[in-house]
Design an enzyme around this catalytic site. Structure first.
Site, mmCIF file in Angstrom:
data_model
loop_
_atom_site.group_PDB
_atom_site.id
_atom_site.type_symbol
_atom_site.label_atom_id
_atom_site.label_comp_id
_atom_site.label_asym_id
_atom_site.label_seq_id
_atom_site.Cartn_x
_atom_site.Cartn_y
_atom_site.Cartn_z
ATOM 1 N N LEU A 55 -12.874 1.352 4.151
ATOM 2 C CA LEU A 55 -13.014 0.541 3.022
ATOM 3 C C LEU A 55 -14.777 0.657 2.687
ATOM 4 O O LEU A 55 -15.880 0.496 3.602
ATOM 5 C CB LEU A 55 -13.277 -1.157 3.263
ATOM 6 C CG LEU A 55 -12.060 -1.902 3.210
ATOM 7 C CD1 LEU A 55 -12.425 -3.466 4.043
ATOM 8 C CD2 LEU A 55 -12.088 -1.991 1.928
ATOM 9 N N ASP A 56 -14.895 1.380 1.254
ATOM 10 C CA ASP A 56 -16.474 1.830 1.187
ATOM 11 C C ASP A 56 -17.062 1.268 0.657
ATOM 12 O O ASP A 56 -17.042 -0.012 0.905
ATOM 13 C CB ASP A 56 -15.983 2.867 -0.372
ATOM 14 C CG ASP A 56 -15.655 1.946 -1.192
ATOM 15 O OD1 ASP A 56 -15.197 2.835 -1.807
ATOM 16 O OD2 ASP A 56 -15.497 0.512 -1.411
ATOM 17 N N ALA A 57 -19.080 0.838 0.731
ATOM 18 C CA ALA A 57 -19.938 0.368 0.495
ATOM 19 C C ALA A 57 -19.626 -0.994 -0.490
ATOM 20 O O ALA A 57 -19.870 -2.035 -0.088
ATOM 21 C CB ALA A 57 -20.828 0.667 0.669
ATOM 22 N N LYS A 58 -18.368 -0.443 -1.774
ATOM 23 C CA LYS A 58 -19.144 -1.485 -2.676
ATOM 24 C C LYS A 58 -17.440 -2.188 -3.086
ATOM 25 O O LYS A 58 -17.517 -4.063 -2.970
ATOM 26 C CB LYS A 58 -18.786 -1.200 -4.136
ATOM 27 C CG LYS A 58 -20.154 0.069 -4.249
ATOM 28 C CD LYS A 58 -20.468 0.121 -5.835
ATOM 29 C CE LYS A 58 -20.208 1.126 -5.401
ATOM 30 N NZ LYS A 58 -20.399 1.980 -7.514
ATOM 31 N N ALA A 59 -16.813 -2.332 -1.507
ATOM 32 C CA ALA A 59 -15.655 -3.209 -1.864
ATOM 33 C C ALA A 59 -15.419 -4.175 -0.705
ATOM 34 O O ALA A 59 -16.206 -4.008 0.195
ATOM 35 C CB ALA A 59 -14.405 -2.304 -0.730
#
Lengths: 400, 219
Positions: free
Chosen positions: B17-21
């Site tokens: 999961l990337d940082a903004k999700a």
């Protein structure tokens, strides 16, 4: 201290040189970003009253010109090649909003409910004047045999600026046009009486100007259906009339001869209020308002095998299928399809029916699992809304 | 929690999961790493709730990026949005059938299609199996997306493209994974529960589910 003083002096020396020309990019604060956002111009691509234009898409066999796009048959640019098949839907530009369209054997009719003088356009094969008389640009006395673009069909209307065309239907070499106040017009091949007028021996149908107006019905005609060489008319009172070729019993009149005048059907249909009629090849289906299904015509492909062993049925028979109340029926070349009130689709007949490669023919309707139409736990309220059949293909429109 | 038993723990992560999700992320501990690779080979679909905002377009498709353009959006209705979603679902369905490399003429393919089990079992570009609109209050909207082999940036790009199709623009405000294969939000541990007891309980609860799914798919 000396270093500090030196730096201060340097900065002041730089300042007059780069006055107003360049400033170091400092990270902008949140407030500045927000102000820049609000100050940005707003673009409008579509206004509030923008409506989606209604579109017509065509696909299929191109050589007869039935798709209405001339460059498929006669390429107008050097890089275009004449194509045989258009396998994906291609947008057809039309001048008016098209409300009804019908595909015949190599020709198409489009119609719109406008009150302008031109209400019906035709394209494709015209060897039997199934698109009316299309006057040739080269020779004013001759007509075109192939029409490559949607061309207006001239109808002999009494009130051309008030009558509206409700529906068109096409058969193998004839077509029917239904209007709201002036009855039904038929044109094209009449060698079996399918246009509803007396068969004339050795009549040449090509370049013929004859468009016949049909008036012998008990009430207003609300649906017209063309089979391959016969025509069916459904009136407001729920009666069904038929004319044309009857060798497979598709006229349903109790005999196997041709009929040249529309005659009312009896049999199991007499007295029943029919709400929809369907036909394509030589088999016909009718749906009553109570959800019952009646069939007659060709049964070589087991379409009516549930009631009779004979391959031709010339009187409408009730088909006692226990599949629920039927809303709509459609006939294909060799297979039939029925849609029930709950939105389930049933198929029977012969050929590719939609139940996998193992099922090639069945006399009893088989249901197609709704999961093939997009139904799932995720999407439980999707339903099949309408069904149609082609010669060897079926089509279903879902509600979403 | 420390102690001689809890050193040398190897941890692996499932789909990133990337940082903004935000949302469910699967971690494997010790022997669980082998199960992680098996789960990856099952190619189960993941479910996201994606929130979007009409009227803005940014360079990285999310609302914290540099503004590129602002547009009007009062012509957008729920019906138009659902029409676009149906188009997206249709094209992705075709891609699904193409990448799953199944001969469409066989009886097995028909039966799998009836049960809804057709999916690509190898490498494939991101495919959306289902998409629907949960909420629509102009200018905000929320979508639920079921997808395979995707990245969060791809989902943000989808939101941007939906905005373009509707003759406006859209940015993605929120990407939240609510399901990753067999693991749903109910199985996930909150930040406050990151302690030994809860981790042990969670592993115990999920063991059966994971085993069943792997047996069903990989045979």
């Amino acid at each position: 201290m000396a270093a500090l003083a030196g730096r201060v002096v340097l900065r002041e020396a730089w300042l007059p040189l780069c006055r107003g020309l360049c400033r170091a990019a400092r990270p902008r604060s949140l407030r500045q970003l927000r102000e820049a956002d609000e100050a940005a111009p707003v673009f409008q691509y579509a206004g509030k009253a923008a409506r989606r234009k209604d579109r017509v898409f065509v696909w299929g066999f191109c050589h007869s010109g039935a798709l209405g796009i001339p460059s498929f048959v006669r390429p107008d640019a050097g890089w275009k090649k004449p194509r045989r098949v258009q396998s994906t839907p291609y947008r057809l530009e039309t001048e008016e909003k098209i409300c009804s369209a019908a595909c015949g054997y190599g020709f198409t009719l489009l119609s719109s409910t406008t009150t302008d003088i031109t209400k019906v356009w035709g394209m494709g094969l015209n060897k039997d004047s199934q698109l009316g008389f299309q006057r040739s640009m080269g020779d004013r006395n001759k007509g075109y045999e192939y029409v490559l673009e949607p061309s207006p069909v001239a109808l002999p209307l009494a009130k051309p600026q008030q009558t509206r065309v409700l529906q068109v239907s096409c058969g193998r070499a004839h077509s029917l046009i239904l209007t709201d106040s002036e009855g039904v017009f038929s044109m094209g091949n009449n060698s079996y009486g399918q246009c509803g007028r007396k068969v004339i021996e050795d009549e040449t149908y090509s370049e013929s100007h004859v468009i016949h107006e049909l008036k012998e019905f008990d009430s207003r005609v609300v649906q017209v259906v063309c089979g391959q060489d016969h025509s069916l008319f459904r009136t407001k009172k729920g009666a069904v009339y038929a004319c044309g070729w009857g060798a497979d019993g598709q006229t349903g009149l109790g005999h196997y001869n041709i009929t040249s005048v529309p005659t009312k059907l009896q049999g199991d249909i007499a007295g029943v209020n029919i709400i929809q009629v369907a036909s394509y090849g030589d088999c016909c289906l009718a749906v009553s308002d109570e959800g019952d299904l009646f069939g007659w015509g060709n049964s070589e492909y087991l379409q009516l095998a549930s009631v009779t062993e004979t391959t031709q049925v010339n009187v409408p028979r009730h088909l006692p299928f226990k599949i629920g109340k039927i809303k709509e029926a459609a006939c294909g070349g060799t297979g039939n399809m029925a849609l029930t009130e709950e939105g389930n689709v049933f198929v029977w007949g012969y050929g590719i029916l939609g139940k996998g490669p193992n099922l090639m023919e069945t006399a009893v309707p088989e249901m197609i699992p709704p999961s093939l139409f997009g139904w799932s736990d995720f999407n439980p309220d999707i339903r099949v809304a309408r069904i149609r059949c082609g010669l060897s293909q079926f089509a279903a429109l879902t509600s979403k | 929690v420390t102690g001689p038993r809890f050193r040398r723990l190897r941890m692996g992560a499932g789909h990133r999961l990337d940082a903004k999700a935000s949302g469910v992320m699967v971690l494997g501990i010790g022997h669980g790493n082998k199960l992680l690779t098996d789960l990856h080979n099952c190619h189960l679909s993941k479910v996201y709730t994606v929130g979007g905002l009409f009227g803005k377009a940014t360079d990285d498709f999310s609302d914290t990026g540099k503004l590129v353009e602002k547009t009007t959006f009062d012509h957008i209705t729920r019906e138009k949005l659902e029409r676009i979603l149906a188009v997206i679902q249709g094209t992705n369905h075709k891609a699904l059938l193409m990448h799953s490399n199944i001969d469409m003429k066989t009886q097995e393919a028909y039966e799998m299609a009836v049960k809804g089990l057709i999916r690509p079992m190898g490498k494939s570009p991101p495919i959306i199996t289902a998409i629907r609109c949960l909420q629509f209050v102009l200018p905000e909207f929320q979508l639920e997306i079921h997808c395979l082999h995707e990245t969060q940036q791809y989902l943000r790009k989808i939101v941007h493209e939906i905005g373009l199709e509707l003759k406006s623009s859209a940015v993605c405000t929120q990407v939240r994974r609510i399901r990753d294969g067999v693991f749903t939000l109910d199985d996930a541990l909150l930040r406050t529960h990151w302690n030994l007891q809860s981790i042990q309980n969670a592993i115990w609860d999920c063991q059966l589910k994971v085993k069943r799914e792997i047996e069903k798919t990989l045979g």
